[in-house]
Design a protein around this motif. Sequence first.
Motif, PDB file in Angstrom:
ATOM      1  N   ALA A 232       0.157   3.517  -9.437  1.00 52.02           N
ATOM      2  CA  ALA A 232      -0.881   4.187  -9.993  1.00 52.02           C
ATOM      3  C   ALA A 232      -0.395   5.300 -11.310  1.00 52.02           C
ATOM      4  CB  ALA A 232      -1.553   5.256  -8.991  1.00 52.02           C
TER       5      ALA A 232
ATOM      6  N   LEU B 187       0.904  -0.960   0.203  1.00 46.51           N
ATOM      7  CA  LEU B 187       0.226   0.106  -0.021  1.00 46.51           C
ATOM      8  C   LEU B 187       0.741   1.351  -0.192  1.00 46.51           C
ATOM      9  CD1 LEU B 187      -2.952  -0.830   2.504  1.00 46.51           C
ATOM     10  CD2 LEU B 187      -2.712  -0.899  -0.010  1.00 46.51           C
ATOM     11  N   GLY B 188       2.078   1.138   0.647  1.00 49.57           N
ATOM     12  CA  GLY B 188       2.736   2.340   0.605  1.00 49.57           C
ATOM     13  C   GLY B 188       3.392   2.615  -0.950  1.00 49.57           C
TER      14      GLY B 188
ATOM     15  N   ILE C 160       1.702   1.806  -3.644  1.00 49.98           N
ATOM     16  CA  ILE C 160       0.649   2.093  -4.655  1.00 49.98           C
ATOM     17  C   ILE C 160       0.439   3.064  -5.539  1.00 49.98           C
ATOM     18  CG2 ILE C 160      -1.302   2.903  -3.068  1.00 49.98           C
ATOM     19  CD1 ILE C 160      -3.183   0.608  -3.838  1.00 49.98           C
ATOM     20  N   SER C 161       0.776   4.534  -5.003  1.00 54.24           N
ATOM     21  CA  SER C 161       0.587   5.535  -5.740  1.00 54.24           C
ATOM     22  C   SER C 161       1.712   5.559  -6.876  1.00 54.24           C
ATOM     23  CB  SER C 161       0.831   6.680  -4.770  1.00 54.24           C
ATOM     24  OG  SER C 161       0.718   7.934  -5.529  1.00 54.24           O
TER      25      SER C 161
ATOM     26  N   SER D  39       2.685  13.408  -9.622  1.00 47.14           N
ATOM     27  CA  SER D  39       3.108  13.356  -8.357  1.00 47.14           C
ATOM     28  C   SER D  39       4.480  14.004  -7.844  1.00 47.14           C
ATOM     29  CB  SER D  39       2.931  11.872  -8.113  1.00 47.14           C
ATOM     30  OG  SER D  39       3.124  11.624  -6.610  1.00 47.14           O
TER      31      SER D  39
END
Lengths: 675, 675
Positions: free
Chosen positions: A152, A145-146, A148-149, A513
Motif C-alpha cells: 500500500a 497479508l503481512g 500488504i501495508s 508508515s
Amino acid sequence: MRETFHIKSRVCGILSCSVFRFITYHSEEQTIKFTDTMTPVTHDLVHTAQHLYGANNLAAQIPFGLYVFKRLLSVGVKSIFGVPGDYNMRLLEHMYDESLVDTAGDKLEWVGCCNELNAAYAADGYSRYSNEIGCVITTYGVGELGAISGLAGAFAESVKVLHIVGIVDYEVNDLGPEMRSHNLHHLLPRLNDSNFVGPDYRVYAEMVKDKVACSVEYLDDLETACDKVDKVIEDIYKYSKPGYLFVPRSFVDELVSTKNLIEKPTITLRECIEKSPVDEAKIVTEKILRLLNQSASPAVIGDMFTDRYGLRVELNDFINKANIVGFSTVQGKSIIDESSPLYMGAYNGMTSAPTVSEKLLACDLVLHFGIEKNEVNYGNYNFPHKSDAKIVELHPQYIRFYDNTTKKEEIYKGVSFVDILDLLNQSPELSELSFQYNSKFKAYTIEELNLDERDFGNDETSDITQGTLQKSMPNYLNPGDVLISDTGTFQFAIRDFSLPSQVKYITQGFYLSIGMALPAALGVGIAMRDYPMHHVWDVEKIPFGYEPKVILFEGDGAAQMTVQELSTMIRHQVPIEIFLWNNNGYTIERVIEGPTRPYNDIQPWKWTKLLEAFGDFDGKHSRATVLETRSQLENKLSELKYKDHRRGIDFMEVKLATMDVPSQLQKMIDAIVKN
Amino acid sequence: MRETFHIKSRVCGILSCSVFRFITYHSEEQTIKFTDTMTPVTHDLVHTAQHLYGANNLAAQIPFGLYVFKRLLSVGVKSIFGVPGDYNMRLLEHMYDESLVDTAGDKLEWVGCCNELNAAYAADGYSRYSNEIGCVITTYGVGELGAISGLAGAFAESVKVLHIVGIVDYEVNDLGPEMRSHNLHHLLPRLNDSNFVGPDYRVYAEMVKDKVACSVEYLDDLETACDKVDKVIEDIYKYSKPGYLFVPRSFVDELVSTKNLIEKPTITLRECIEKSPVDEAKIVTEKILRLLNQSASPAVIGDMFTDRYGLRVELNDFINKANIVGFSTVQGKSIIDESSPLYMGAYNGMTSAPTVSEKLLACDLVLHFGIEKNEVNYGNYNFPHKSDAKIVELHPQYIRFYDNTTKKEEIYKGVSFVDILDLLNQSPELSELSFQYNSKFKAYTIEELNLDERDFGNDETSDITQGTLQKSMPNYLNPGDVLISDTGTFQFAIRDFSLPSQVKYITQGFYLSIGMALPAALGVGIAMRDYPMHHVWDVEKIPFGYEPKVILFEGDGAAQMTVQELSTMIRHQVPIEIFLWNNNGYTIERVIEGPTRPYNDIQPWKWTKLLEAFGDFDGKHSRATVLETRSQLENKLSELKYKDHRRGIDFMEVKLATMDVPSQLQKMIDAIVKN
C-alpha cells in the motif's frame, strides 16, 4: 535441453540492464520511433538472436518457475526479498537453476527477511534506489497479508514493486467438488457453512485488486501464464505502481515456451510508458517554449514522478541547458541537484522557508515536472504561485496549463511529461532563452532558515537538539551519498537540507508508515551492491575513488516496529551508517496529541546492544555508540565523513529531548490543525 | 454531569463479568426464556438502575469516544492493544476519563505494542485465554493494514477480536468537493487522475468486509454510531469472529446518549448466540439421548467451537455425568480435561497415535462437539470412524446426524450445539446411561506413542532432541498452567501431550502464521492478570496457593518475525517462561522443501542478549539461559516446575538439531504429500 537454456539466458542477459544504460544504448543507435509497438532495441536483439542461433532453436520449453525468474533477471531484478512458505518453496527452487545467470555472470540473490512486511519495505527501497522493479515473494495468506501495508505504501508513493504470492493449486487443477470444499491452511474459511463449502481461493487477490496494485493476475491457465507475468511487469512500469502475481504451486514445474523471452528479451520502463499522441506532444512542447520565451523569471519544480519515470538526469539537463531556477517538493527532494547554483530550495506552500517562498512567488512561470498533489507534498493544498503566474503541471498522464490571472485552464489528457521533457531537451531554442531573475534568486543554503542559534546550545558539552542536527548533518554528507529517513520529526527538517551533488534522498513522505525506512535501507543497500553508482550521472562531481555511503535516519518508535531487519543487514554485510534519534517515544505524535500520555511512550531499549544480539557476536561487522553532546556528535560525524572505506554498520544512538521538534514540523502541524 | 457518569459506570460495571460468571448468575435466577429478545439478566439490571436512580436521570450525554470505551469495559475488555496514530489519538484520549472505571475499580489499560501486527496477535491471545473480546486499536491505512494478517488469523480460527480503526473525518463531515478531493496521508490515491479525484475513504473497509471480519461498520452517522458499536460486538459474539469499527476522528468528542448502556448494561456471549428453535432443539436432544441409550461404546470429541462458545466446563460436565470417553482434536486440544481417566487422546484420523485411532475406531457413536473441519484439524480430510458408527456433528449453526452403515444424513440447520449441550446436561437420563467399553479404553498416556528411546540420547550429556522434549516437557507442566505454542515442528508433538488438569493450550493450529505466538503470549499474560484463574473451573485440582504459569514454546524462525514484543512483556512485567527452540532456521519448511537451501536459513542470533537490549538493563526482570544437554534441560525444568512465585521472564534457548522433527509432523506431511 540445458544447451538451449544457455543460449536463451545469454540472449536475455544482454538486456538485464538499467533504464539508464538502456537510454544510453538507445540514443547511440539513433532509432527512436514513437509509433512502433516493438521498440527498436527489442527488435534488434531478437534479430541478433535469430541470426546467431536460428529461429527454430529458440522455442525451448522451460519450467514456468524458471520462466518467472528469467523474466525478472531480464528486467533487472538481481535480488529478491521475501520469506519462504509452503506454497512458494517449489517456486523458489527454480532460483537455483544453473542457467539463471546474466551476461555479467550475476545470478539472482535471495534476501530472506525476518518477516514479510519488512521484505516488502526492502523491495520498495530496492526500487526507490535503482528505479528497477523491487520484488517480494511471500506465501498465501499468512505471508502476503503481512506484506500488504508495504505494498500500500508503494502504491501511495508510486514505487515499482512486484509481489509474487505462492498459492495452492486446488482450484486451478479442478480437483472436483470434494477436494475443492477443503479448508486449507493459511486460507480463510467461509463465514457460514464452512464445514460444507470450501474457501474462496481468490479472497486475497480480491483484497488487493484495484486497491493497492495497478495490476493483479491470479494465474489459472498455464497457456496464458507467461503473458500474464509480462503483463503485470508492463503495468508496473506503465503506472509506476505495485503489481501482484498469484502463482499456483502446481504451475512452477510445468513446461512453458520461452517464446516471450525471445521476442522480448527485456521489458523496459520506457517502452511501457504510454506514448503521447505525436501532434499533441508537439503542440504542448511549443506552447511551453512560447511561455518560456515570454517569461522573465520562470521556475522548474522537480516532483516525485520525475524520479519514478527515470527522468532525474533529463530534468537536470533541462535546467542547465535553459539556465532556469529549480525548486524541489517534499517528495521530489534531491531530484534536482542541490549543489547547483540554480537550486532555490524546497517549496511547500505556506510552510516553506520564507526565503524559498519569496523566490517561488516571484516566478511568473512555473513548470512543475512530475507533479503529485497530496496533503504533505502540496502544502496541505495551500500551494500558492505569483498572482499573475502561469503554471504548467507536467504529469505522466496529463499536461495542464493554468493562468493565475485569467483563472483559465487547458488540459491535455493522455500527453505524458516523459515525451514533453524529451522534446524540450531536443529543442535548439532552449539554450537561447534568457531570463531576468532579480537578486533574490540566490542559490539555496540552509542559512536561509535562520535557525535559532539558541537551539544549538552554548558549548560543546550541550545537549544535541534538532537544531544542532539541522546544522550538522548536511555537512556530514558527501556527494553521491544515499540518505534514507524514516517518518518522524526530523524527516520534516531534511526537506530544507542543502544536499551535496547527486545525493539521493529516500523517504516515505506521504504514506508515512513509521518503521518503513529501516528495512527499506536494507533494500537500498542491496540495490547499491547490485547497481553500484547507479544514481550518479556526473561522476566528476564525486570525489575520486569515493564510495558513496548509505545513511539511515531512524526514530526510536519507528525502529521498534521493524528492528529485526538489522540482522539481515549483518547477514548480507550491508555497509550502512545508522543514526537512531532517541527521543523517548512517539514525539511526532506527542506534538499532535497526548504529549505525556502513556500511549506515546515506548519501552526504553539498550540500542547499542542490538547488533550483538542480532548476529554480530564479536563486533567485527559493527560499531555502536551513544552520542549525547554536540562535541560527541561532531567528532563522530567528522570521523565518518572522511572514512574512505565503507564496511559494516556504524550505529549511533543520538539522545534528543522528548519534545524537541524542528520548526518545519511545527509549522506544518499548525497548518493542518488550522485547516 | 460527572455525577451521572458515575451512576452509569457503576451500573455498567456490575456486569463487566465473564461469561462463566454470567452463566452462574443466570441459573441461580432460574429465569431462562429462549424467546425473550432482552435477556432476563439485562432486564433485571435496568430495573435495578431505574429503581435506584430514577429513569430520567439516566439519559445522559457523553462523548462518543467515551461511549466506545464504556461499552468495551461493560463487555469485559479491561486491556486494549494497539499503536497510536494521528487518526486515533483523539479517541485514545477518552480512555483516561475518570468515570471509566468498573465496580472492581478497574480502569482500562492501554498496552502499547511495538507494531500493529503484534498488537493484533496480542488481542487474539487475550481473547483466546479469556474468551472475552480482544481489542486492538490502530490508525487508518498504515496501522490497520499492518494488523490485517492478525485479524485474518482470528477469522480463520474463530477468535473474538475487535479492530477499531481511527479514520479521518473529511468524508463524513461533508466538507464539499474541494476538500474531498484531497489526498490525505496514510490514504491511497486513485490509480488514475489522483491529482483531480480524491481518495476512496472506504477502501480499507472494503478490503476486510466479508473477508476477514464477520461485521464491519464504517461509521458515518453519529445518530446510529452507538447502535453500530453494539452491533459489531453482538456479531463478534454471534459468529465468534473478528469485527471492525472505523471511527472518524471528528466523532469521538461529539455527545451521544447513554441510552444503550442503560438499556443493555452489558452484552454477553450467551445472549448473542442464535437461539435454536425450541421444538427442533428438543427433537435433536432426544435423538442424541436415544443414540446414547443404544450405544455400547460412545465417544465425545471436544473440538474448537466448544472453547469459543464458552462450553469448556459444560462439556466436561457432560462427560463426567454420562461417564463417556472423550477425545480431542488438534484445535480442540485441552478442552477436555486430560487428567480425567475418561480422556483417550487426540484424534486426527490416520495421522493419530495408533492406540488413539484404535480406540476411536471402536466407538459406535461419536458426538463431535464444536466440530471444525479443515485440513489440519480433520486429518487432512481423512477422519474415519467405526464402519457402523453413528456420528453426530454438533456445531454452532447446525447439528448433523450421519449413519456410517446406511450412509444417510440428517441435518438440522439453525440448531446450535450450545442449546443442545445445555439440554443434554439438564437431562436426568444422563446419569443413568451405562456403556460397555472394552479393555482398550484406558486413559491416554504419552507412553502410548512408543517414542523411540534412541531419540533421547544415551546419557545426560546427550543433545536435546524433539524426542527428549516430548518426554520431558509434559512433566514440567502443572495443573492450571497456560501453554502457548507457535507454529513449527514441535507444535505437532504437543497434540499428543497428556496435559495436567485444566491446562489451557493455545496455538494457531490452522492459519499457521509463524510469529503469532510470541505477541499472543503477551496478550495471554495480560488477560491472566485481568482475569486471574479464569480458565480454572475446579480449583481443588490446582495445588493449594499455586499461581499458574504462562509458558511459551517458540521457534527461532518464528521468533524473528515478532521478537520486539518481548520488550512489551518486560514493560508490563508479564511473568512468563519462554522456550526458544533453536534449530537454525525454518525446519518445518526444510522437511517439506529445500532442506539445505539458503531460503530456509536465518541469521543466527545471540538470543540470550535480547532481554537486556529490550529493556531489562540490569537483569532484574529476566533470566536467560542456553540449554544444550538433557541434564541441563532436566535441571532447568525441575527448578521452574517447583518455583512458587512467578516473576519476570525466564528465557531458555534450547539447541536442537536442524533436521530433527517429531514423528507426528512427518506423518502429517506424508499424508498431505500423498493427497
